[in-house]
Design an enzyme around this catalytic site. Sequence first.
Site, PDB file in Angstrom:
ATOM      1  N   GLY A  51       0.776  -1.237   0.000  1.00 53.68           N
ATOM      2  CA  GLY A  51       0.000   0.000   0.000  1.00 53.68           C
ATOM      3  C   GLY A  51       0.805   1.283   0.000  1.00 53.68           C
ATOM      4  O   GLY A  51       0.224   2.367   0.038  1.00 53.68           O
ATOM      5  N   TRP A  53       2.486   2.709  -2.457  1.00 53.13           N
ATOM      6  CA  TRP A  53       2.210   3.538  -3.629  1.00 53.13           C
ATOM      7  C   TRP A  53       0.804   4.127  -3.569  1.00 53.13           C
ATOM      8  O   TRP A  53       0.553   5.202  -4.110  1.00 53.13           O
ATOM      9  CB  TRP A  53       2.428   2.732  -4.915  1.00 53.13           C
ATOM     10  CG  TRP A  53       3.886   2.632  -5.288  1.00 53.13           C
ATOM     11  CD1 TRP A  53       4.958   2.701  -4.439  1.00 53.13           C
ATOM     12  CD2 TRP A  53       4.418   2.464  -6.590  1.00 53.13           C
ATOM     13  NE1 TRP A  53       6.116   2.567  -5.140  1.00 53.13           N
ATOM     14  CE2 TRP A  53       5.835   2.414  -6.470  1.00 53.13           C
ATOM     15  CE3 TRP A  53       3.858   2.319  -7.849  1.00 53.13           C
ATOM     16  CZ2 TRP A  53       6.680   2.260  -7.566  1.00 53.13           C
ATOM     17  CZ3 TRP A  53       4.707   2.142  -8.941  1.00 53.13           C
ATOM     18  CH2 TRP A  53       6.101   2.124  -8.802  1.00 53.13           C
ATOM     19  N   ASP A  74      -4.797  -6.021  -6.107  1.00 55.54           N
ATOM     20  CA  ASP A  74      -3.760  -6.984  -5.764  1.00 55.54           C
ATOM     21  C   ASP A  74      -4.404  -8.356  -5.630  1.00 55.54           C
ATOM     22  O   ASP A  74      -5.595  -8.472  -5.332  1.00 55.54           O
ATOM     23  CB  ASP A  74      -3.057  -6.603  -4.457  1.00 55.54           C
ATOM     24  CG  ASP A  74      -1.689  -7.256  -4.345  1.00 55.54           C
ATOM     25  OD1 ASP A  74      -0.687  -6.597  -4.714  1.00 55.54           O
ATOM     26  OD2 ASP A  74      -1.599  -8.419  -3.907  1.00 55.54           O
ATOM     27  N   ASP A  95      -6.994 -11.018  -9.433  1.00 55.55           N
ATOM     28  CA  ASP A  95      -5.791 -11.467 -10.125  1.00 55.55           C
ATOM     29  C   ASP A  95      -5.644 -10.659 -11.411  1.00 55.55           C
ATOM     30  O   ASP A  95      -6.441 -10.809 -12.338  1.00 55.55           O
ATOM     31  CB  ASP A  95      -5.894 -12.964 -10.433  1.00 55.55           C
ATOM     32  CG  ASP A  95      -4.644 -13.525 -11.100  1.00 55.55           C
ATOM     33  OD1 ASP A  95      -3.720 -12.741 -11.414  1.00 55.55           O
ATOM     34  OD2 ASP A  95      -4.592 -14.755 -11.309  1.00 55.55           O
ATOM     35  N   ASP A 120       3.847  -1.792  -9.808  1.00 58.43           N
ATOM     36  CA  ASP A 120       5.039  -2.180  -9.046  1.00 58.43           C
ATOM     37  C   ASP A 120       4.976  -3.686  -8.807  1.00 58.43           C
ATOM     38  O   ASP A 120       5.520  -4.193  -7.835  1.00 58.43           O
ATOM     39  CB  ASP A 120       5.073  -1.404  -7.722  1.00 58.43           C
ATOM     40  CG  ASP A 120       6.437  -1.469  -7.043  1.00 58.43           C
ATOM     41  OD1 ASP A 120       7.442  -1.595  -7.758  1.00 58.43           O
ATOM     42  OD2 ASP A 120       6.495  -1.397  -5.805  1.00 58.43           O
ATOM     43  N   LYS A 162      -3.539 -15.455 -27.611  1.00 60.62           N
ATOM     44  CA  LYS A 162      -4.485 -14.964 -28.623  1.00 60.62           C
ATOM     45  C   LYS A 162      -3.792 -13.878 -29.425  1.00 60.62           C
ATOM     46  O   LYS A 162      -3.427 -12.851 -28.888  1.00 60.62           O
ATOM     47  CB  LYS A 162      -5.721 -14.405 -27.926  1.00 60.62           C
ATOM     48  CG  LYS A 162      -6.783 -13.902 -28.887  1.00 60.62           C
ATOM     49  CD  LYS A 162      -7.997 -13.373 -28.151  1.00 60.62           C
ATOM     50  CE  LYS A 162      -8.926 -14.469 -27.771  1.00 60.62           C
ATOM     51  NZ  LYS A 162     -10.215 -13.993 -27.264  1.00 60.62           N
TER      52      LYS A 162
END
Length: 200
Positions: A51, A53, A74, A95, A120, A162
């Site tokens: 946390g 950033w 996250d 995700d 990051d 793809k």
Amino acid sequence: MSGAGAPDFFYREAQRLGYVARSAFKLLQIQNQFKLITSGSSVLDLGCAPGAWLQVACQSLGPPRNGGSVLGIDIKKVKVPHVHCDSRVQTVCADVMNLPKSKLKSLSPKEKGFSVILSDMCPIVSGITTRDAALSVELGMQAVNLALGEAALGVGEVIHGKDKDSIDDSTSASDCDGVLRKGGHLVLKLLESEDTQVGC
């Protein structure tokens, strides 16, 4: 005297200033030099744990009356730090590697995308530098894909198996478009190895 594992200057400074991690200083340096985040910016922080950033991004927006927003994503649940953050900061557990751009855009202000995208993200480090760097590049490419969408694909390049020519009517238009607004900024961190270093 500092030995292995001893807290360094930036670790101590982060604690003193209320940042949850020393990585705050990376974004502070970028922000001081380039002023990417301004009043009213809509910021997306990919891989936002723990946390730091989020804290710097919120600070960079100025006081709450200036508006703006910060969304952190996250793979693990992240609690918004109470120091340097206010109600403009939200987090989502998801995700990034499996996050549709249409879903991400729906989380942006007025569903118009973000003016600044930060990544990051870092893989679980194995200590094998070439492997870790390759995984870092994969995360970085996903950040670019989310930000720029189809514009990130060169002819014949493949992302997630793809290629550009295989995008058909079953793929929604919003999943082809990136979530970075025109004129916006993208900041990426990549781990380096001897195989991935880029010459200046």
